[in-house]
Design a protein around this motif. Sequence first.
Motif, PDB file in Angstrom:
ATOM      1  N   VAL A  89       0.852  -1.191   0.000  1.00 26.48           N
ATOM      2  CA  VAL A  89       0.000   0.000   0.000  1.00 26.48           C
ATOM      3  C   VAL A  89       0.890   1.246   0.000  1.00 26.48           C
ATOM      4  CG1 VAL A  89      -0.245   0.278   2.506  1.00 26.48           C
ATOM      5  CG2 VAL A  89      -2.079   1.035   1.000  1.00 26.48           C
ATOM      6  N   SER A  90       0.381   2.299  -0.614  1.00 27.53           N
ATOM      7  CA  SER A  90       1.055   3.594  -0.618  1.00 27.53           C
ATOM      8  C   SER A  90       0.087   4.634  -0.075  1.00 27.53           C
ATOM      9  CB  SER A  90       1.463   3.988  -2.037  1.00 27.53           C
ATOM     10  OG  SER A  90       2.374   3.054  -2.559  1.00 27.53           O
ATOM     11  N   VAL A  91       0.615   5.605   0.652  1.00 31.34           N
ATOM     12  CA  VAL A  91      -0.218   6.676   1.207  1.00 31.34           C
ATOM     13  C   VAL A  91       0.407   8.029   0.892  1.00 31.34           C
ATOM     14  CG1 VAL A  91      -1.190   5.288   3.081  1.00 31.34           C
ATOM     15  CG2 VAL A  91       0.906   6.579   3.463  1.00 31.34           C
ATOM     16  N   GLN A  92      -0.452   9.045   0.903  1.00 31.05           N
ATOM     17  CA  GLN A  92      -0.012  10.430   0.718  1.00 31.05           C
ATOM     18  C   GLN A  92      -0.685  11.287   1.776  1.00 31.05           C
ATOM     19  OE1 GLN A  92      -1.521  11.248  -3.194  1.00 31.05           O
ATOM     20  NE2 GLN A  92       0.371  10.593  -4.194  1.00 31.05           N
ATOM     21  N   LEU A  93       0.060  12.234   2.340  1.00 32.66           N
ATOM     22  CA  LEU A  93      -0.489  13.213   3.269  1.00 32.66           C
ATOM     23  C   LEU A  93      -0.598  14.522   2.514  1.00 32.66           C
ATOM     24  CD1 LEU A  93      -1.352  13.608   6.263  1.00 32.66           C
ATOM     25  CD2 LEU A  93       0.933  14.546   6.647  1.00 32.66           C
ATOM     26  N   ILE A  94      -1.827  15.008   2.379  1.00 29.35           N
ATOM     27  CA  ILE A  94      -2.095  16.194   1.570  1.00 29.35           C
ATOM     28  C   ILE A  94      -2.616  17.310   2.462  1.00 29.35           C
ATOM     29  CG2 ILE A  94      -3.472  17.093  -0.355  1.00 29.35           C
ATOM     30  CD1 ILE A  94      -3.564  14.077  -1.304  1.00 29.35           C
ATOM     31  N   GLU A  95      -2.060  18.486   2.307  1.00 33.52           N
ATOM     32  CA  GLU A  95      -2.501  19.666   3.044  1.00 33.52           C
ATOM     33  C   GLU A  95      -3.785  20.176   2.400  1.00 33.52           C
ATOM     34  OE1 GLU A  95      -0.030  23.315   4.818  1.00 33.52           O
ATOM     35  OE2 GLU A  95      -0.049  23.250   2.638  1.00 33.52           O
ATOM     36  N   THR A  96      -4.842  20.313   3.189  1.00 31.79           N
ATOM     37  CA  THR A  96      -6.135  20.686   2.608  1.00 31.79           C
ATOM     38  C   THR A  96      -6.166  22.129   2.104  1.00 31.79           C
ATOM     39  OG1 THR A  96      -6.991  21.248   4.801  1.00 31.79           O
ATOM     40  CG2 THR A  96      -7.464  19.041   3.964  1.00 31.79           C
ATOM     41  N   SER A  97      -5.441  23.028   2.746  1.00 28.14           N
ATOM     42  CA  SER A  97      -5.498  24.435   2.345  1.00 28.14           C
ATOM     43  C   SER A  97      -4.838  24.702   0.998  1.00 28.14           C
ATOM     44  CB  SER A  97      -4.858  25.325   3.418  1.00 28.14           C
ATOM     45  OG  SER A  97      -3.479  25.010   3.546  1.00 28.14           O
ATOM     46  N   SER A  98      -3.865  23.876   0.623  1.00 30.95           N
ATOM     47  CA  SER A  98      -3.135  24.126  -0.624  1.00 30.95           C
ATOM     48  C   SER A  98      -3.172  22.954  -1.601  1.00 30.95           C
ATOM     49  CB  SER A  98      -1.669  24.440  -0.307  1.00 30.95           C
ATOM     50  OG  SER A  98      -1.034  23.286   0.212  1.00 30.95           O
ATOM     51  N   SER A  99      -3.680  21.823  -1.166  1.00 21.69           N
ATOM     52  CA  SER A  99      -3.663  20.549  -1.905  1.00 21.69           C
ATOM     53  C   SER A  99      -2.237  20.080  -2.214  1.00 21.69           C
ATOM     54  CB  SER A  99      -4.522  20.604  -3.177  1.00 21.69           C
ATOM     55  OG  SER A  99      -3.895  21.369  -4.179  1.00 21.69           O
TER      56      SER A  99
END
Length: 164
Positions: A118-128
């Motif tokens: 599995v791979s995951v990404q952490l994305i900042e919601t304010s800037s994507s």
Amino acid sequence: MHLSHLDPAHLPAKIAVVSEAKLMGKIGLITTLLLSSVASFAQLTRPTVYIQAQNGFETYLAAAISKKNVAVDVVVDQTKATYILKAAPVEIKTESTGGKIARCLFADCVGIEDKGTVSVQLIETSSSKMLWAYSVNKQRGGSKNEQSMAEAVAKHLKEFVEHK
């Protein structure tokens, strides 16, 4: 000033002025302490993470984040999240029973367990903006794959959060 020089008619007013000054000083001190406490609390607020649904793997991730004491709060409302944790579909590669038997007969039985990726990404919601990504491969039997992979993700997410 000696008390003998004080006019008894003005004595209570002077005591009241002194008491009022002491009270105002205490209120100022309390206000300062409260404001500094609020400022400290604002610095201690933890980032919020929304875990995107992925066929039940999000539950493993939430449990692993809690178990590994990652300094984030998991929220179920995406609009309240600072970050989104997005997982690619979990891939579990299982070897057939016949394949396992053949490998054990003609080779070695080592490495015949199911394999998960599995791979995951952490994305900042304010800037994507993608701030962090991680991929994990685990070789465990049965449902242990998803739990083991989620715990690996949480461990590395914790390292990222603590050093950010």
